[in-house]
Design an enzyme around this catalytic site. Sequence first.
Site, PDB file in Angstrom:
ATOM      1  N   HIS A   1       0.829  -1.307   0.288  1.00 14.59           N
ATOM      2  CA  HIS A   1       0.049   0.081  -0.146  1.00 14.59           C
ATOM      3  C   HIS A   1       0.841   1.330   0.009  1.00 14.59           C
ATOM      4  CE1 HIS A   1      -4.229  -1.929   0.441  1.00 14.59           C
ATOM      5  NE2 HIS A   1      -3.375  -2.798   0.861  1.00 14.59           N
TER       6      HIS A   1
ATOM      7  N   ASP B   1       3.408   9.472  -0.688  1.00 16.17           N
ATOM      8  CA  ASP B   1       2.198   8.747  -0.309  1.00 16.17           C
ATOM      9  C   ASP B   1       1.914   7.671  -1.365  1.00 16.17           C
ATOM     10  OD1 ASP B   1      -0.047   8.111   1.326  1.00 16.17           O
ATOM     11  OD2 ASP B   1      -0.764  10.159   1.407  1.00 16.17           O
TER      12      ASP B   1
HETATM   13  P1  ADQ Z   1      -3.045   6.079   5.047  1.00 18.88           P
HETATM   14  O1  ADQ Z   1      -1.793   6.624   4.999  1.00 18.88           O
HETATM   15  O2  ADQ Z   1      -3.876   5.855   6.137  1.00 18.88           O
HETATM   16  O3  ADQ Z   1      -3.151   4.609   3.962  1.00 18.88           O
HETATM   17  P2  ADQ Z   1      -5.072   7.205   3.083  1.00 18.88           P
HETATM   18  O4  ADQ Z   1      -5.113   6.570   1.736  1.00 18.88           O
HETATM   19  O5  ADQ Z   1      -5.251   8.832   2.805  1.00 18.88           O
HETATM   20  O6  ADQ Z   1      -3.825   7.127   3.768  1.00 18.88           O
HETATM   21  O7  ADQ Z   1      -6.337   6.541   3.787  1.00 18.88           O
HETATM   22  C1  ADQ Z   1      -6.665   7.132   4.901  1.00 18.88           C
HETATM   23  C2  ADQ Z   1      -8.185   6.726   5.158  1.00 18.88           C
HETATM   24  O8  ADQ Z   1      -8.814   6.930   6.517  1.00 18.88           O
HETATM   25  C3  ADQ Z   1      -9.338   7.495   4.318  1.00 18.88           C
HETATM   26  O9  ADQ Z   1     -10.113   6.485   3.748  1.00 18.88           O
HETATM   27  C4  ADQ Z   1      -9.944   8.487   5.323  1.00 18.88           C
HETATM   28  O10 ADQ Z   1     -11.304   9.004   4.919  1.00 18.88           O
HETATM   29  C5  ADQ Z   1      -9.556   7.986   6.455  1.00 18.88           C
HETATM   30  N1  ADQ Z   1      -9.634   8.846   7.580  1.00 18.88           N
HETATM   31  C6  ADQ Z   1      -8.492   9.785   7.654  1.00 18.88           C
HETATM   32  N2  ADQ Z   1      -8.598  10.405   8.641  1.00 18.88           N
HETATM   33  C7  ADQ Z   1      -9.503  10.300   9.394  1.00 18.88           C
HETATM   34  C8  ADQ Z   1     -10.412  10.494  10.545  1.00 18.88           C
HETATM   35  N3  ADQ Z   1      -9.998  11.381  11.333  1.00 18.88           N
HETATM   36  N4  ADQ Z   1     -11.483   9.962  10.732  1.00 18.88           N
HETATM   37  C9  ADQ Z   1     -12.101   9.092  10.149  1.00 18.88           C
HETATM   38  N5  ADQ Z   1     -11.406   8.640   8.872  1.00 18.88           N
HETATM   39  C10 ADQ Z   1     -10.321   9.000   8.716  1.00 18.88           C
HETATM   40  C11 ADQ Z   1      -2.163   3.801   3.209  1.00 18.88           C
HETATM   41  C12 ADQ Z   1      -1.209   4.521   2.443  1.00 18.88           C
HETATM   42  C13 ADQ Z   1      -1.869   5.346   1.336  1.00 18.88           C
HETATM   43  C14 ADQ Z   1      -3.034   4.587   0.798  1.00 18.88           C
HETATM   44  C15 ADQ Z   1      -3.867   3.798   1.579  1.00 18.88           C
HETATM   45  C16 ADQ Z   1      -4.823   2.549   0.934  1.00 18.88           C
HETATM   46  O11 ADQ Z   1      -0.328   5.286   3.233  1.00 18.88           O
HETATM   47  O12 ADQ Z   1      -0.971   5.714   0.711  1.00 18.88           O
HETATM   48  O13 ADQ Z   1      -3.543   5.237  -0.103  1.00 18.88           O
HETATM   49  O14 ADQ Z   1      -3.156   2.772   2.601  1.00 18.88           O
HETATM   50  O15 ADQ Z   1      -4.085   1.834   0.106  1.00 18.88           O
END
Ligand code: ADQ
Length: 471
Positions: free
Chosen positions: A154, A362
Site C-alpha cells: 500500500h 504517499d
Molecule cells: P493512509 O496513510 O492511512 O493509508 P489514506 O490513503 O489517505 O492514507 O487513507 C486514509 C483513510 O482513513 C481514508 O479513507 C480517510 O477517509 C480515513 N481517515 C483519515 N482521517 C480520518 C479521521 N480523522 N476519521 C475517520 N477517517 C479518517 C495507506 C497508505 C496510502 C494508501 C492507503 C490505501 O499510506 O498511501 O492510499 O493505505 O492503500
Amino acid sequence: MGRLVIVSNRVGSSLSANDGGLATALLTALERRESVWFGWSGEIVDEPPGPTRIRRDGNLTRMLVDLERSDYDGYYLGFANRTLWPIFHYRVNLAEYGREHWATYQRVNEMFAERLASVLKPDDVVWVHDYHMIPLGAALRRLGVDNLLGFFLHIPFPAPEVLTTLPVHEALVRSLFAYELVGFQTGKDLQAFQDYVQREAGGRAGDDGTMNAFGTSVRAGSYPIGIDPAVVAAHAARAASTRQAARLRDSLPGRRLIIGVDRLDYTKGLVHRFAALERLLETHPQYRRAIVALQIASPSREDVPEYQQLRAELDARIGRINGRFGDPDHLPVRYVNRRFRQETLFGFYRASRVAMVTPLRDGMNLVAKEFVAAQDPEDPGVLVLSRFAGAARELNDALIVNPFDVDEIAEAVDRALDMPIEERRARYAPLMSRLEQYDVHAWREDFLNALQRSGRAPRRALRWEPYERVA
Ligand code: ADQ
C-alpha cells in the site's frame, strides 16, 4: 472456488466497519464469498498470546492473534514503523537502522505463518497486505504451503538508491519472490521494484510482468487502489443535510472552507502545508477573515517518538498562525485531533471549497479520491494535490504541487479559492470519471484475476530456508 483469505496487520472490526478505505474495499469482497480475514487483533498482552480467536460473521470468519508486548515493540513499532515506513517514504534520516528489530519482525511473521498454515485449506487463495507482512509468504512456503499467494504493497516502493540503505534489503526483496503476484500502487513503484531486481539482484524482466531473480520468478504489476465513488457521493449528499454538516456551514458565514484530513504522520506534509497557509495569509491579507482552514488530523502511532515530535511541532505552528492572524471572533485555522465517521467526513468535504492533500510521499492517498467523489457536481471544490501522492498519476486535473515548495502550495490555494465555477466543473468531470472507471472493486478484481491467472508455479521449499539470523 476456495476461500479468499486476506491477511493484514489489523483486521477490520466488523462488516459495517468504519475502518477507512481498505477495510471497506475488502469487506465488499469478503461478504460475497466464503472468506477469512487473518491478522493482529490490536490487543497487546504481557504473556505469550493465547490461541487464535475466531469470530464468524456470515460468510466472513475473522481470525485474530494477540501480540506480546516485546513483539509489538520490535515488529510493529520497531521494524515496520521505525525502519520500513520511513525508508519506503524516502525519509532515511528518520529511519532506525539497528538490526535488532529485524529478527523480531521475521519471528512475528513466522508466528503468523504457523497459525495461518494450520487453518488453510488446499484451494484457499491468500492475499497478504502491506509492509508489516512482507516475509509472510516466504514463511508460509517454508511450512510447505503451496496455495496461491498474492501480496499488495500500500505504500511506495522506493528507488533502489534509497532501498539499499536498508541493511537487509536483499533478504526482504527476495522474500517477495515467494508470492505468485506482487502488486504496487503505481507504475513508478513497479518500475522501482524492477530496477532493484535488475540492478541489485542481477535479475531480468520476462513477459507479462514476470521478474526472474533469486533462482525463481514472480509476477509484478501496478494496481492503483480506488474508492467506491458512487457510495462516497451518496453519503456526502446525505451528510450535507445532517446536523453536524449544518453546524459546520453555519459556523462559516461568508467564509470559504479549506480542508485537510490526514493521519497525523510526518509523510503527510503537514508542517509544509501550514507553512504554506501562513505564507498565504501573510501575502494575501484579504483572506485573513475570508477563509477557514479545517485540519482533521487523527493521532497515529503515538508510541513512536517521531510522531510525538510532529504533534508538538504542529501544535506550536498552528497556535502561532492563529495568534498572528486571528481575531477575537475568528481563527483562521481549526485543528481537530480525532476520528470521525466516514460519512461525516464526506459531508465536510462537500462543504469545502478547497482540499489540501500535500503528502511529501504517499502510496496512493484515498482522501484525495474521496474529496473529489464527495463534491456537488454543480458547485465542486478544488483539489490541491501533491505530485508525490500515488493519486497524482491518475488525478492530473487537480492542481498538482510540489509539497516541499511552500510558495507553490500557497499560490495553488490562492488559485483554487479564486477559480471560476466553469473551470471548477471542467476539472471535476474528468477527475470523477477516472474514479468511476477504476474503482475499488475494479482494483480488487483486477488483482485477484491476475493472481488466479498467474497459476501455481511449483515452489521449492529449499529457497525459503530461514534467513541468516542477525543478533
Ligand atoms: P493512509 O496513510 O492511512 O493509508 P489514506 O490513503 O489517505 O492514507 O487513507 C486514509 C483513510 O482513513 C481514508 O479513507 C480517510 O477517509 C480515513 N481517515 C483519515 N482521517 C480520518 C479521521 N480523522 N476519521 C475517520 N477517517 C479518517 C495507506 C497508505 C496510502 C494508501 C492507503 C490505501 O499510506 O498511501 O492510499 O493505505 O492503500
